[in-house]
Design a protein around this motif. Structure first.
Motif, PDB file in Angstrom:
ATOM      1  N   ASP A  20       0.819  -1.201   0.000  1.00  0.00           N
ATOM      2  CA  ASP A  20       0.000   0.000   0.000  1.00  0.00           C
ATOM      3  C   ASP A  20       0.860   1.261   0.000  1.00  0.00           C
ATOM      4  O   ASP A  20       0.716   2.140  -0.869  1.00  0.00           O
ATOM      5  CB  ASP A  20      -0.915  -0.016   1.219  1.00  0.00           C
ATOM      6  N   LEU A  21       1.781   1.361   0.955  1.00  0.00           N
ATOM      7  CA  LEU A  21       2.613   2.560   1.042  1.00  0.00           C
ATOM      8  C   LEU A  21       3.595   2.647  -0.123  1.00  0.00           C
ATOM      9  O   LEU A  21       3.907   3.745  -0.598  1.00  0.00           O
ATOM     10  CB  LEU A  21       3.365   2.580   2.371  1.00  0.00           C
ATOM     11  N   GLY A  22       4.091   1.509  -0.587  1.00  0.00           N
ATOM     12  CA  GLY A  22       4.988   1.530  -1.733  1.00  0.00           C
ATOM     13  C   GLY A  22       4.298   2.041  -2.989  1.00  0.00           C
ATOM     14  O   GLY A  22       4.878   2.821  -3.763  1.00  0.00           O
ATOM     15  N   SER A  23       3.049   1.617  -3.199  1.00  0.00           N
ATOM     16  CA  SER A  23       2.297   2.101  -4.355  1.00  0.00           C
ATOM     17  C   SER A  23       2.043   3.600  -4.250  1.00  0.00           C
ATOM     18  O   SER A  23       2.135   4.338  -5.234  1.00  0.00           O
ATOM     19  CB  SER A  23       0.963   1.355  -4.458  1.00  0.00           C
ATOM     20  N   ARG A  24       1.729   4.055  -3.042  1.00  0.00           N
ATOM     21  CA  ARG A  24       1.532   5.494  -2.854  1.00  0.00           C
ATOM     22  C   ARG A  24       2.825   6.270  -3.110  1.00  0.00           C
ATOM     23  O   ARG A  24       2.794   7.388  -3.641  1.00  0.00           O
ATOM     24  CB  ARG A  24       1.047   5.776  -1.433  1.00  0.00           C
ATOM     25  N   THR A  25       3.945   5.666  -2.735  1.00  0.00           N
ATOM     26  CA  THR A  25       5.223   6.358  -2.908  1.00  0.00           C
ATOM     27  C   THR A  25       5.583   6.515  -4.371  1.00  0.00           C
ATOM     28  O   THR A  25       5.967   7.600  -4.822  1.00  0.00           O
ATOM     29  CB  THR A  25       6.339   5.602  -2.173  1.00  0.00           C
ATOM     30  N   ILE A  26       5.466   5.440  -5.151  1.00  0.00           N
ATOM     31  CA  ILE A  26       5.855   5.537  -6.564  1.00  0.00           C
ATOM     32  C   ILE A  26       4.859   6.366  -7.360  1.00  0.00           C
ATOM     33  O   ILE A  26       5.196   6.868  -8.430  1.00  0.00           O
ATOM     34  CB  ILE A  26       6.024   4.140  -7.194  1.00  0.00           C
ATOM     35  N   ARG A  27       3.620   6.513  -6.851  1.00  0.00           N
ATOM     36  CA  ARG A  27       2.653   7.401  -7.505  1.00  0.00           C
ATOM     37  C   ARG A  27       2.797   8.843  -7.025  1.00  0.00           C
ATOM     38  O   ARG A  27       1.996   9.698  -7.399  1.00  0.00           O
ATOM     39  CB  ARG A  27       1.227   6.917  -7.237  1.00  0.00           C
ATOM     40  N   GLU A  28       3.812   9.073  -6.177  1.00  0.00           N
ATOM     41  CA  GLU A  28       4.146  10.400  -5.666  1.00  0.00           C
ATOM     42  C   GLU A  28       3.053  10.973  -4.761  1.00  0.00           C
ATOM     43  O   GLU A  28       2.974  12.185  -4.557  1.00  0.00           O
ATOM     44  CB  GLU A  28       4.437  11.379  -6.811  1.00  0.00           C
ATOM     45  N   GLU A  29       2.221  10.109  -4.200  1.00  0.00           N
ATOM     46  CA  GLU A  29       1.217  10.579  -3.249  1.00  0.00           C
ATOM     47  C   GLU A  29       1.874  11.019  -1.941  1.00  0.00           C
ATOM     48  O   GLU A  29       1.399  11.964  -1.297  1.00  0.00           O
ATOM     49  CB  GLU A  29       0.190   9.475  -2.978  1.00  0.00           C
ATOM     50  N   ILE A  30       2.934  10.325  -1.544  1.00  0.00           N
ATOM     51  CA  ILE A  30       3.638  10.696  -0.318  1.00  0.00           C
ATOM     52  C   ILE A  30       4.274  12.074  -0.471  1.00  0.00           C
ATOM     53  O   ILE A  30       4.204  12.925   0.441  1.00  0.00           O
ATOM     54  CB  ILE A  30       4.702   9.642   0.022  1.00  0.00           C
TER      55      ILE A  30
ATOM     56  N   GLY B 162      11.798   2.974  -8.025  1.00  0.00           N
ATOM     57  CA  GLY B 162      12.038   2.135  -9.198  1.00  0.00           C
ATOM     58  C   GLY B 162      10.795   1.519  -9.786  1.00  0.00           C
ATOM     59  O   GLY B 162      10.887   0.504 -10.501  1.00  0.00           O
ATOM     60  N   GLY B 163       9.616   2.089  -9.501  1.00  0.00           N
ATOM     61  CA  GLY B 163       8.389   1.594 -10.106  1.00  0.00           C
ATOM     62  C   GLY B 163       7.854   0.337  -9.445  1.00  0.00           C
ATOM     63  O   GLY B 163       8.191   0.021  -8.300  1.00  0.00           O
ATOM     64  N   PRO B 164       7.031  -0.424 -10.162  1.00  0.00           N
ATOM     65  CA  PRO B 164       6.433  -1.644  -9.584  1.00  0.00           C
ATOM     66  C   PRO B 164       7.471  -2.650  -9.091  1.00  0.00           C
ATOM     67  O   PRO B 164       7.224  -3.353  -8.108  1.00  0.00           O
ATOM     68  CB  PRO B 164       5.619  -2.214 -10.750  1.00  0.00           C
ATOM     69  N   ARG B 165       8.604  -2.726  -9.778  1.00  0.00           N
ATOM     70  CA  ARG B 165       9.654  -3.653  -9.333  1.00  0.00           C
ATOM     71  C   ARG B 165      10.165  -3.249  -7.948  1.00  0.00           C
ATOM     72  O   ARG B 165      10.411  -4.106  -7.094  1.00  0.00           O
ATOM     73  CB  ARG B 165      10.802  -3.643 -10.338  1.00  0.00           C
ATOM     74  N   GLY B 166      10.286  -1.946  -7.708  1.00  0.00           N
ATOM     75  CA  GLY B 166      10.715  -1.485  -6.402  1.00  0.00           C
ATOM     76  C   GLY B 166       9.707  -1.805  -5.315  1.00  0.00           C
ATOM     77  O   GLY B 166      10.068  -2.142  -4.184  1.00  0.00           O
ATOM     78  N   VAL B 167       8.415  -1.699  -5.646  1.00  0.00           N
ATOM     79  CA  VAL B 167       7.376  -2.051  -4.680  1.00  0.00           C
ATOM     80  C   VAL B 167       7.440  -3.537  -4.346  1.00  0.00           C
ATOM     81  O   VAL B 167       7.345  -3.938  -3.176  1.00  0.00           O
ATOM     82  CB  VAL B 167       5.983  -1.681  -5.226  1.00  0.00           C
ATOM     83  N   ALA B 168       7.611  -4.376  -5.365  1.00  0.00           N
ATOM     84  CA  ALA B 168       7.710  -5.823  -5.135  1.00  0.00           C
ATOM     85  C   ALA B 168       8.919  -6.161  -4.263  1.00  0.00           C
ATOM     86  O   ALA B 168       8.829  -6.991  -3.351  1.00  0.00           O
ATOM     87  CB  ALA B 168       7.795  -6.547  -6.474  1.00  0.00           C
ATOM     88  N   ASP B 169      10.047  -5.508  -4.549  1.00  0.00           N
ATOM     89  CA  ASP B 169      11.233  -5.741  -3.730  1.00  0.00           C
ATOM     90  C   ASP B 169      11.004  -5.287  -2.287  1.00  0.00           C
ATOM     91  O   ASP B 169      11.455  -5.940  -1.339  1.00  0.00           O
ATOM     92  CB  ASP B 169      12.432  -5.000  -4.326  1.00  0.00           C
TER      93      ASP B 169
END
Length: 284
Positions: free
Chosen positions: A138-148, A244-251
């Protein structure tokens, strides 16, 4: 004697050792900096939680939403994990006590195995798996979408807005999840003990109560709450620093699960040793 690069072999060897040492030093310093950021995140989360609750500014609605989400993703797996655990404890211990002629002690094994170690560890594993992955994703997706970053631009601290409610919710939900595992595992072990060992119901509960005490329940609650805090801090840290996008969220999700589980195992060993020293097992 010189090499093709015009340097002596021993000089090249020393250079390689120096490069390797610098890489290791950089790796250690990176780990220490990461650990420092985790501690800082934990301190900020506790401070915001305490001050907001005291000043009636805490977002209980967000905490309730997150708490319900944690319950929804962990309740069924908790039951599915507790049942085979209680069955295994009763079968293994039951076969042993049958050989020793002490079938009345099957309940004591259930109390010591499930209440003191099984329930808090199972709680930690579930939270470290389902809970940590959900938070980090959840937080990773918000981060890469620049919501944070958008929250920071609007003057809203993401730790206060996102991390603190999750911390409070997990701290309250973890002991309740542990209670669910205790009840389910104990009942499953009880039923199997009656069938496999022929133990009388009165003997089972008498031996259970003789070896299990109220202090064990409080220790279990404290363990579960500590494990919940570890999961939230580690997962939020990985989610807020995703890149790094979705790959960064997965990691980040993978790292949060692995680090949470490993930390919980180490902390459980430390707490168990402290409890054994100050609260040694006693037969009531």
């Amino acid at each position: 004697m010189t090499t093709a690069t015009g340097q002596r072999p021993e000089i090249q060897y020393l250079q390689r050792l120096t490069e390797l040492a610098s890489k290791r030093s950089g790796l250690f310093s990176s780990h220490f900096r990461t650990f420092g950021r985790v501690i800082n995140l934990a301190a900020q989360s506790f401070r915001y939680s305490a001050t907001d609750i005291a000043t009636l500014r805490f977002s209980w609605k967000e905490a309730a939403v997150q708490g319900w989400h944690f319950v929804a993703i962990t309740a069924v797996p908790a039951i599915l994990m507790a049942v085979p655990f209680g069955v295994i404890v009763s079968l293994q211990v039951g076969s042993l006590v049958n050989q020793l002629g002490a079938t009345s002690l099957v309940g004591a094994a259930g109390g010591m195995g499930i209440l003191r170690q099984g329930a808090p560890l199972a709680t930690g594993m579930l939270l470290g798996g389902a809970g940590a992955s959900a938070i980090a994703a959840d937080l990773g997706s918000r981060t890469i979408r620049e919501e944070i970053d958008a929250l920071r631009v609007m003057g809203i601290d993401p730790v206060r807005r996102l991390v603190a409610p999750r911390l409070v919710a997990m701290t309250l939900i973890a002991p309740l999840l542990s209670v669910l595992i205790i009840v389910t595992g104990t009942v499953a072990g009880y039923l199997i003990a009656l069938v496999s060992t022929g133990s009388a119901p009165g003997n089972y509960w008498a031996s259970y109560g003789a070896f299990a005490s109220l202090a064990d329940i409080w220790v279990d609650f404290v363990k579960a709450a500590i494990f919940g805090v570890i999961v939230v801090i580690v997962a939020c840290h990985r989610g807020l620093e995703a890149s790094g996008g979705p790959r960064g969220v997965a990691d980040g999700v993978t790292a949060s699960v692995v680090l949470s589980v490993l930390t919980i195992i180490v902390v459980n060993v430390v707490i168990t040793q402290i409890v054994v020293v100050f609260l040694p097992p006693q037969v009531v």
